[in-house]
Design an enzyme around this catalytic site. Structure first.
Site, PDB file in Angstrom:
ATOM      1  N   TYR A   1       1.169  -1.676  -0.077  1.00  0.00           N
ATOM      2  CA  TYR A   1       0.035   0.408  -0.134  1.00  0.00           C
ATOM      3  C   TYR A   1       1.052   1.365  -0.235  1.00  0.00           C
ATOM      4  O   TYR A   1       0.758   2.063   0.602  1.00  0.00           O
ATOM      5  CB  TYR A   1      -0.743   0.020   2.294  1.00  0.00           C
ATOM      6  CG  TYR A   1      -2.080   0.519   0.734  1.00  0.00           C
ATOM      7  CD1 TYR A   1      -2.863  -0.030  -0.278  1.00  0.00           C
ATOM      8  CD2 TYR A   1      -2.538   1.921   1.292  1.00  0.00           C
ATOM      9  CE1 TYR A   1      -4.975   0.703  -0.084  1.00  0.00           C
ATOM     10  CE2 TYR A   1      -4.029   2.444   1.168  1.00  0.00           C
ATOM     11  CZ  TYR A   1      -4.226   1.975   0.049  1.00  0.00           C
ATOM     12  OH  TYR A   1      -5.745   2.295  -0.481  1.00  0.00           O
ATOM     13  N   LEU A   2       1.702   1.217  -1.009  1.00  0.00           N
ATOM     14  CA  LEU A   2       3.120   2.139  -1.002  1.00  0.00           C
ATOM     15  C   LEU A   2       2.851   3.552  -0.766  1.00  0.00           C
ATOM     16  O   LEU A   2       1.437   4.300  -1.875  1.00  0.00           O
ATOM     17  CB  LEU A   2       3.886   1.611  -2.512  1.00  0.00           C
ATOM     18  CG  LEU A   2       4.173  -0.010  -2.434  1.00  0.00           C
ATOM     19  CD1 LEU A   2       5.391  -0.394  -3.178  1.00  0.00           C
ATOM     20  CD2 LEU A   2       5.229   0.103  -0.551  1.00  0.00           C
TER      21      LEU A   2
ATOM     22  N   GLY B   1       6.307   8.129   1.015  1.00  0.00           N
ATOM     23  CA  GLY B   1       7.598   7.629   2.259  1.00  0.00           C
ATOM     24  C   GLY B   1       8.203   6.229   1.551  1.00  0.00           C
ATOM     25  O   GLY B   1       9.617   6.314   1.530  1.00  0.00           O
ATOM     26  N   HIS B   2       7.337   5.155   1.015  1.00  0.00           N
ATOM     27  CA  HIS B   2       7.642   4.201   0.689  1.00  0.00           C
ATOM     28  C   HIS B   2       9.086   5.121  -0.313  1.00  0.00           C
ATOM     29  O   HIS B   2      10.625   4.333  -0.839  1.00  0.00           O
ATOM     30  CB  HIS B   2       7.298   3.693   0.360  1.00  0.00           C
ATOM     31  CG  HIS B   2       6.290   2.566   1.299  1.00  0.00           C
ATOM     32  ND1 HIS B   2       4.888   3.362   1.324  1.00  0.00           N
ATOM     33  CD2 HIS B   2       7.174   1.622   2.632  1.00  0.00           C
ATOM     34  CE1 HIS B   2       4.506   2.045   2.136  1.00  0.00           C
ATOM     35  NE2 HIS B   2       5.473   1.298   3.389  1.00  0.00           N
TER      36      HIS B   2
ATOM     37  N   GLN C   1       3.989 -10.168  12.798  1.00  0.00           N
ATOM     38  CA  GLN C   1       3.717  -8.955  13.944  1.00  0.00           C
ATOM     39  C   GLN C   1       2.943  -8.395  13.950  1.00  0.00           C
ATOM     40  O   GLN C   1       2.779  -7.300  14.114  1.00  0.00           O
ATOM     41  CB  GLN C   1       4.630  -7.785  12.851  1.00  0.00           C
ATOM     42  CG  GLN C   1       4.335  -7.787  11.614  1.00  0.00           C
ATOM     43  CD  GLN C   1       5.544  -6.724  11.094  1.00  0.00           C
ATOM     44  OE1 GLN C   1       6.520  -7.032  10.105  1.00  0.00           O
ATOM     45  NE2 GLN C   1       5.247  -4.870  10.963  1.00  0.00           N
TER      46      GLN C   1
ATOM     47  N   VAL D   1       8.736  11.106   5.462  1.00  0.00           N
ATOM     48  CA  VAL D   1       8.319  11.905   4.601  1.00  0.00           C
ATOM     49  C   VAL D   1       6.792  12.709   4.657  1.00  0.00           C
ATOM     50  O   VAL D   1       6.140  11.711   5.677  1.00  0.00           O
ATOM     51  CB  VAL D   1       8.233  11.028   3.426  1.00  0.00           C
ATOM     52  CG1 VAL D   1       6.887  12.337   2.538  1.00  0.00           C
ATOM     53  CG2 VAL D   1       9.374  10.688   2.826  1.00  0.00           C
TER      54      VAL D   1
ATOM     55  N   ARG E   1      -1.296   3.332   7.072  1.00  0.00           N
ATOM     56  CA  ARG E   1      -2.641   3.767   8.005  1.00  0.00           C
ATOM     57  C   ARG E   1      -3.817   4.691   7.712  1.00  0.00           C
ATOM     58  O   ARG E   1      -4.254   4.932   8.592  1.00  0.00           O
ATOM     59  CB  ARG E   1      -2.061   3.110   9.459  1.00  0.00           C
ATOM     60  CG  ARG E   1      -1.953   1.417   9.568  1.00  0.00           C
ATOM     61  CD  ARG E   1      -1.564   0.898  11.440  1.00  0.00           C
ATOM     62  NE  ARG E   1      -1.270  -0.077  11.365  1.00  0.00           N
ATOM     63  CZ  ARG E   1      -0.695  -0.883  11.449  1.00  0.00           C
ATOM     64  NH1 ARG E   1       0.635   0.299  11.299  1.00  0.00           N
ATOM     65  NH2 ARG E   1      -0.986  -1.554  11.857  1.00  0.00           N
TER      66      ARG E   1
HETATM   67  P1  AMP Z   1       5.653  -0.690   5.970  1.00  0.00           P
HETATM   68  O1  AMP Z   1       5.531  -0.487   4.477  1.00  0.00           O
HETATM   69  O2  AMP Z   1       4.366   0.090   6.722  1.00  0.00           O
HETATM   70  O3  AMP Z   1       5.892  -1.366   6.801  1.00  0.00           O
HETATM   71  O4  AMP Z   1       6.885   0.627   5.984  1.00  0.00           O
HETATM   72  C1  AMP Z   1       7.509  -0.306   5.332  1.00  0.00           C
HETATM   73  C2  AMP Z   1       9.417   0.499   5.080  1.00  0.00           C
HETATM   74  O5  AMP Z   1       9.064   2.410   4.822  1.00  0.00           O
HETATM   75  C3  AMP Z   1       9.829   0.794   6.875  1.00  0.00           C
HETATM   76  O6  AMP Z   1      11.276   1.245   6.690  1.00  0.00           O
HETATM   77  C4  AMP Z   1       8.767   2.174   6.990  1.00  0.00           C
HETATM   78  O7  AMP Z   1       9.871   3.223   8.317  1.00  0.00           O
HETATM   79  C5  AMP Z   1       8.987   3.389   6.001  1.00  0.00           C
HETATM   80  N1  AMP Z   1       8.306   4.536   6.302  1.00  0.00           N
HETATM   81  C6  AMP Z   1       6.347   4.165   6.275  1.00  0.00           C
HETATM   82  N2  AMP Z   1       6.482   5.351   6.547  1.00  0.00           N
HETATM   83  C7  AMP Z   1       7.228   6.071   5.743  1.00  0.00           C
HETATM   84  C8  AMP Z   1       7.204   7.779   5.756  1.00  0.00           C
HETATM   85  N3  AMP Z   1       6.852   8.348   5.609  1.00  0.00           N
HETATM   86  N4  AMP Z   1       8.512   8.137   5.221  1.00  0.00           N
HETATM   87  C9  AMP Z   1       9.389   7.430   5.437  1.00  0.00           C
HETATM   88  N5  AMP Z   1       9.790   6.244   5.522  1.00  0.00           N
HETATM   89  C10 AMP Z   1       8.570   5.653   5.446  1.00  0.00           C
END
Ligand code: AMP
Length: 283
Positions: free
Chosen positions: A32-33, A36-37, A61, A177, A188
């Protein structure tokens, strides 16, 4: 860009890439990119000859009452997102492919660092994170792996695991980000109602006020936190899970900071059923 869904195929790809001398950057995600990703991918693209993005909603998790089933998913959209950013491979295994039909019995447990903050509300959460990240590191054997500062506890735990187990990978941290109003981008955020979305930037504002107080020289941490907690709790839609100050090394609570100590102000707040986190490091 190619899509790989089996461990065997992923290992075969990595073997060929390594033989050709290509460096590999891994960006582990739950999909769900969002941008930030995207920042992690851009950084990985910059540093490596091949970029692999894993997309795996990791059941290990999630606690029994957490949002595993309703966690947002959009694999076709994610594949487009990765392709537009020059990603070489999306690794998107099923749960059975990752853990086998009868599940995995092995867990990685990083003591101390996982017990406070997000680990207090969700025991086992960081064992699940460390286990899946270790598994991805073994399958892909990247030179570098990219993690967001937004999940700073996860970042600390992964760094510690890599050090303790001598896993030969560089962990690269990427700044959070944000939306234009300061809200940290998160998959989320899609759960928020328009009303909750309007209130959500107040989390960051609380952290910025703490930073400002710190910059003015205030060091009565319990009083600073109590004031901000009261402000957040005055909003009926908010339920504060934690608002705390920890040392940036071992993530232990700090009440009386030592001179020159670097600390992290961190919070987790429920808006309805949606739990949002954010943090701010101060020197
Ligand atoms: P997730 O898909 O939420 O598990 O996140 C995957 C990676 O993206 C993790 O290393 C998160 O810390 C990073 N991530 C998620 N949201 C952000 C954001 N807003 N800015 C930078 N990295 C992010």
């Amino acid at each position: 860009m190619i899509i790989i869904s089996t461990i065997h195929e992923m290992q075969a790809y990595v073997q060929v890439a390594r033989k050709s001398g290509a460096s590999i950057g891994l960006v582990p995600t739950m999909g769900y990119l969002h941008t930030g990703h995207g920042a992690l991918m851009e950084r990985a693209k910059n540093d490596n000859q091949r970029v692999i993005v894993s997309i795996f909603v990791n059941p290990l998790q999630f606690g029994p009452n957490e949002d595993l089933d309703r966690y947002p998913r959009d694999l076709p959209g994610d594949e487009r997102f990765c392709s537009e950013r020059g990603v070489d491979v999306v690794f998107a295994p099923t749960v059975t492919e990752m853990y086998g039909a009868d599940g995995a019995l092995t867990r990685i447990h990083v003591a101390t660092l996982g017990e406070h903050l997000c680990g207090a509300a969700s025991p086992g959460h960081f064992d699940g994170v460390a286990t899946v990240v270790a598994k991805l590191f073994h399958i892909i054997q990247p030179e570098r792996a990219y993690f967001g500062q937004k999940d700073f506890q996860q970042l600390s735990i992964v760094r510690r695991m890599v050090g303790d187990l001598s896993i030969p990978v560089d962990i690269v941290a990427v700044d959070t980000v944000r939306e234009a109003d300061g809200l940290a981008k998160s998959s989320r955020n899609a759960y928020l109602t328009p009303e909750q979305r309007k209130l959500a930037p107040r989390l960051r504002e609380a952290l910025l006020r703490l930073q400002a107080a710190w910059s003015r020289g205030e060091r009565d941490v319990p009083a600073m936190l109590a004031e901000e907690r009261a402000q957040l709790e005055a909003v009926p839609e908010f339920r504060v899970d934690y608002l705390t100050c920890v040392d940036s090394d071992r993530l232990q609570p700090v009440n009386t900071p030592a001179p020159g100590q670097s600390v992290v102000f961190a919070l987790a707040v429920f808006l309805g059923k949606t739990r949002l986190i954010d943090n701010l490091i101060v020197q």
